[in-house]
Scaffold this motif. Structure first.
Motif, PDB file in Angstrom:
ATOM      1  N   GLY A   1       9.907  17.455   2.291  1.00  0.00           N
ATOM      2  CA  GLY A   1       9.264  18.764   2.338  1.00  0.00           C
ATOM      3  C   GLY A   1       8.196  18.735   3.401  1.00  0.00           C
ATOM      4  O   GLY A   1       8.335  18.065   4.416  1.00  0.00           O
ATOM      5  N   PHE A   2       7.099  19.451   3.172  1.00  0.00           N
ATOM      6  CA  PHE A   2       5.991  19.376   4.122  1.00  0.00           C
ATOM      7  C   PHE A   2       5.305  18.025   3.954  1.00  0.00           C
ATOM      8  O   PHE A   2       5.065  17.574   2.833  1.00  0.00           O
ATOM      9  CB  PHE A   2       4.985  20.504   3.900  1.00  0.00           C
ATOM     10  N   CYS A   3       4.987  17.377   5.080  1.00  0.00           N
ATOM     11  CA  CYS A   3       4.419  16.032   5.015  1.00  0.00           C
ATOM     12  C   CYS A   3       3.083  15.951   5.738  1.00  0.00           C
ATOM     13  O   CYS A   3       2.996  16.249   6.936  1.00  0.00           O
ATOM     14  CB  CYS A   3       5.397  15.021   5.614  1.00  0.00           C
ATOM     15  N   PHE A   4       2.040  15.585   4.996  1.00  0.00           N
ATOM     16  CA  PHE A   4       0.753  15.268   5.603  1.00  0.00           C
ATOM     17  C   PHE A   4       0.814  13.802   6.026  1.00  0.00           C
ATOM     18  O   PHE A   4       0.983  12.913   5.180  1.00  0.00           O
ATOM     19  CB  PHE A   4      -0.388  15.453   4.600  1.00  0.00           C
ATOM     20  N   LYS A   5       0.656  13.545   7.322  1.00  0.00           N
ATOM     21  CA  LYS A   5       0.757  12.183   7.838  1.00  0.00           C
ATOM     22  C   LYS A   5      -0.586  11.739   8.383  1.00  0.00           C
ATOM     23  O   LYS A   5      -1.204  12.452   9.173  1.00  0.00           O
ATOM     24  CB  LYS A   5       1.813  12.107   8.950  1.00  0.00           C
ATOM     25  N   TYR A   6      -1.019  10.564   7.993  1.00  0.00           N
ATOM     26  CA  TYR A   6      -2.288  10.036   8.470  1.00  0.00           C
ATOM     27  C   TYR A   6      -2.092   8.618   8.995  1.00  0.00           C
ATOM     28  O   TYR A   6      -1.503   7.764   8.324  1.00  0.00           O
ATOM     29  CB  TYR A   6      -3.339  10.082   7.353  1.00  0.00           C
TER      30      TYR A   6
ATOM     31  N   GLU B   1      -3.936   4.658  -3.462  1.00  0.00           N
ATOM     32  CA  GLU B   1      -4.182   4.783  -4.900  1.00  0.00           C
ATOM     33  C   GLU B   1      -5.150   5.925  -5.195  1.00  0.00           C
ATOM     34  O   GLU B   1      -4.976   6.688  -6.151  1.00  0.00           O
ATOM     35  CB  GLU B   1      -4.719   3.455  -5.431  1.00  0.00           C
ATOM     36  N   VAL B   2      -6.172   6.043  -4.358  1.00  0.00           N
ATOM     37  CA  VAL B   2      -7.155   7.116  -4.535  1.00  0.00           C
ATOM     38  C   VAL B   2      -6.496   8.478  -4.357  1.00  0.00           C
ATOM     39  O   VAL B   2      -6.732   9.417  -5.137  1.00  0.00           O
ATOM     40  CB  VAL B   2      -8.318   6.942  -3.526  1.00  0.00           C
ATOM     41  N   MET B   3      -5.644   8.600  -3.343  1.00  0.00           N
ATOM     42  CA  MET B   3      -5.001   9.887  -3.080  1.00  0.00           C
ATOM     43  C   MET B   3      -3.971  10.236  -4.154  1.00  0.00           C
ATOM     44  O   MET B   3      -3.747  11.419  -4.432  1.00  0.00           O
ATOM     45  CB  MET B   3      -4.346   9.878  -1.698  1.00  0.00           C
ATOM     46  N   LYS B   4      -3.353   9.249  -4.761  1.00  0.00           N
ATOM     47  CA  LYS B   4      -2.436   9.530  -5.868  1.00  0.00           C
ATOM     48  C   LYS B   4      -3.181  10.203  -7.008  1.00  0.00           C
ATOM     49  O   LYS B   4      -2.689  11.162  -7.624  1.00  0.00           O
ATOM     50  CB  LYS B   4      -1.786   8.238  -6.359  1.00  0.00           C
ATOM     51  N   GLU B   5      -4.374   9.720  -7.310  1.00  0.00           N
ATOM     52  CA  GLU B   5      -5.173  10.317  -8.370  1.00  0.00           C
ATOM     53  C   GLU B   5      -5.672  11.706  -7.961  1.00  0.00           C
ATOM     54  O   GLU B   5      -5.752  12.623  -8.785  1.00  0.00           O
ATOM     55  CB  GLU B   5      -6.369   9.418  -8.697  1.00  0.00           C
ATOM     56  N   ARG B   6      -5.961  11.866  -6.687  1.00  0.00           N
ATOM     57  CA  ARG B   6      -6.571  13.104  -6.212  1.00  0.00           C
ATOM     58  C   ARG B   6      -5.571  14.253  -6.076  1.00  0.00           C
ATOM     59  O   ARG B   6      -5.876  15.401  -6.423  1.00  0.00           O
ATOM     60  CB  ARG B   6      -7.255  12.830  -4.862  1.00  0.00           C
TER      61      ARG B   6
ATOM     62  N   LEU C   1      -0.520   6.631   5.919  1.00  0.00           N
ATOM     63  CA  LEU C   1      -0.632   7.303   4.627  1.00  0.00           C
ATOM     64  C   LEU C   1       0.147   8.603   4.694  1.00  0.00           C
ATOM     65  O   LEU C   1      -0.022   9.394   5.623  1.00  0.00           O
ATOM     66  CB  LEU C   1      -2.107   7.588   4.318  1.00  0.00           C
ATOM     67  N   ASN C   2       1.021   8.829   3.716  1.00  0.00           N
ATOM     68  CA  ASN C   2       1.850  10.035   3.711  1.00  0.00           C
ATOM     69  C   ASN C   2       1.760  10.743   2.369  1.00  0.00           C
ATOM     70  O   ASN C   2       1.831  10.100   1.313  1.00  0.00           O
ATOM     71  CB  ASN C   2       3.310   9.675   3.992  1.00  0.00           C
ATOM     72  N   ILE C   3       1.623  12.058   2.427  1.00  0.00           N
ATOM     73  CA  ILE C   3       1.591  12.895   1.228  1.00  0.00           C
ATOM     74  C   ILE C   3       2.593  14.021   1.442  1.00  0.00           C
ATOM     75  O   ILE C   3       2.439  14.825   2.366  1.00  0.00           O
ATOM     76  CB  ILE C   3       0.188  13.474   0.996  1.00  0.00           C
TER      77      ILE C   3
END
Length: 499
Positions: free
Chosen positions: A378-383, A397-402, A423-425
């Motif tokens: 889908g849409f991917c935030f890439k860092y 781990e922090v972003m999974k919780e956030r 890092l990918n979301i």
């Protein structure tokens, strides 16, 4: 690929993916989505077009069907250029820039357009200066290992030519089949083997760069050591086309390895990942060429979207370790000692190792296709960030919780050897809600750890507002002064790097 060389990237898969992207729709105009005010630049008219035609010829300019030049690889940004120019010599580039500088016409230099931060496409209506036709390989010296080429030379083509002389280009990227060496230099691209060969500031011996006023600056060199005044070439390595347009490159290639092995390992914890990395440097030493981390979420995405077969599964972390040497028996002996040590201490739970070309290629696919597979989510935030190695994975781990409740997937993979995490979301679609949860938090978190907000992809347009998290106000001001000195009218790649 030869049995003794580096593996080629999955060219056909990446190319077909690029074609699918171009056919799947376009994003909102960047100028609209990000509320960008157009700079005080001239407006293209018929006289300008006639002048450019006199320089490059009608067949080397485009005024229609420009979507492929206006939209980036990830469909995150879109410009509104009305003209693409394709010069075939440094002199033509010089004439174009001189004219644009006098007319204050903004220019967007573009290579293979494989960047991930919106640096290679227009933001508003800049003229696209495509370097596609500056693609000549000028010289490769099998004795010194020095290769020189024009900026539009595709990285894979240069590498294949270098192999004919027993050499390899010290840069390997997933986009190797389409990215340009000039773009690689302009963004200081990192890639898979920085651990072995370092970044381009060390490998690039010289460049030819053309300034905004059309002046051709010849900084080409055939020497590793040249201690004569300021090393101006470094200004253009990583400057993303904002200080000048790189038109030629001289790069020091490495000898082609005579033996190569790849291991894919299942690891129980990130603490064990760090221990394995330390042991790899100790046991493998000079033959260690790559050390990559892939977490379970990244591997699952690559395997499921492309129907790949992973030799091992069911672990939270995986490591891909590659060696490149000159004696297969000696290298394998060292690799076995490393593996035995890790297994004995419980730091390695399972794995496979191979020196067969086809099997190595299949293992590398698992890692190289992660980035492409994530975009299928889908849409991917890439860092692309650098973090202290002990804190390398904590941000995932922090972003999974956030944002886990808003995301399809939060995962991380990257280059352990140079502390570069990707890092990918992923989420079904872009929404302001998830965007506000992610940015600027990712950059604030990185800054608190004294990391870098961009490890190898540059700043471009998408990160320009966050440069302050990695550079001090004094450093940013000096960058502005340098930009003002070399490009006083601000025509080169405006709206990028510096806001």
């Amino acid at each position: 690929m030869s049995a003794n060389g580096f593996l080629k990237p999955c060219s056909n898969v990446v190319k077909s993916f690029c074609r699918a992207y171009k056919a799947s729709g376009i994003p909102e105009l960047t100028q609209v989505r990000h509320n960008v005010k157009r700079g005080n630049y001239g407006t293209l008219d018929g006289k300008d077009v006639a002048f450019f035609e006199s320089i490059v010829g009608r067949n080397h300019m485009l005024q229609e069907d420009l979507q492929g030049y206006n939209v980036d690889f990830l469909r995150a940004v879109r410009g509104n250029s009305q003209l693409v120019l394709k010069p075939n010599s440094s002199e033509q580039v010089s004439a174009i820039l001189k004219y644009c500088n006098e007319r204050k016409l903004a220019i967007c230099p573009q290579g293979g357009n494989t960047g991930l931060v919106g640096g290679s496409v227009p933001v508003c209506d800049e003229i696209v200066l495509s370097l596609t036709h500056l693609d000549k390989i000028l010289h490769i010296d099998e004795i010194t290992g020095i290769a020189s080429c024009e900026a539009g030379c595709i990285l894979e083509n240069l590498d294949l030519k270098a192999r004919e002389s027993g050499l390899v280009v010290p840069l390997d990227l997933g986009a190797k089949s389409s990215c340009h060496i000039g773009g690689n230099v302009s963004t200081n691209a990192g890639g898979l083997r920085v651990l072995r060969y370092g970044n381009l500031h060390g490998s690039v011996l010289g460049v030819e760069a053309i300034l905004a006023n059309g002046e051709i600056l010849d900084l080409m060199s055939d020497f590793k050591k040249d201690n004569t005044g300021y090393h101006l070439k470094h200004l253009f390595i990583g400057s993303e086309g904002t200080l000048g347009v790189v038109t030629k490159v001289s790069i020091l290639c490495a000898p082609q390895p005579q033996a190569q092995h790849v291991a894919f390992l299942g690891v129980p914890s990130f603490d064990d990942v760090l221990k394995n990395f330390r042991n790899a440097r100790q046991f493998l030493g000079e033959i260690l060429s790559s050390c990559e981390l892939v977490d379970a979420g990244s591997l699952d995405c690559s395997v499921s979207h492309f129907k790949l077969n992973s030799p091992i599964e069911g672990y939270p972390f995986y490591m891909l370790i590659e060696t490149s040497g000159s004696n297969a028996e000696h290298d394998m002996e060292k690799f076995n000692r490393f593996l035995e040590n890790g297994i004995e201490k419980g730091q390695i739970l399972d794995g496979t190792i191979t020196g067969e070309v086809s099997k190595m290629r299949e293992i590398w696919k698992l890692r190289e296709l992660v980035s492409v597979a994530l975009a299928e989510d889908g849409f991917c935030f890439k860092y692309d960030i650098s973090l202290p190695l002990r804190e390398f994975y904590h941000i995932v781990e922090v972003m999974k919780e956030r944002v886990g409740h808003l995301a399809n997937r939060v995962c991380g993979y990257g280059h352990l050897g140079d502390s570069n995490l990707h890092l990918n979301i992923t989420c079904p679609e872009f929404t302001p809600e998830i965007y506000k949860c992610v940015e600027p938090f990712v950059y604030e978190f990185t800054s608190q750890l004294k990391g870098s907000i961009s490890a190898e992809h540059g700043i471009g347009f998408l990160k320009r507002n966050y440069l302050k998290y990695s550079k001090s106000p004094a450093a940013i001001e000096k960058m502005r002064e340098m930009k003002q000195l070399l490009d006083p009218n601000g025509i080169l790649n405006p709206y990028k790097v510096l806001n």
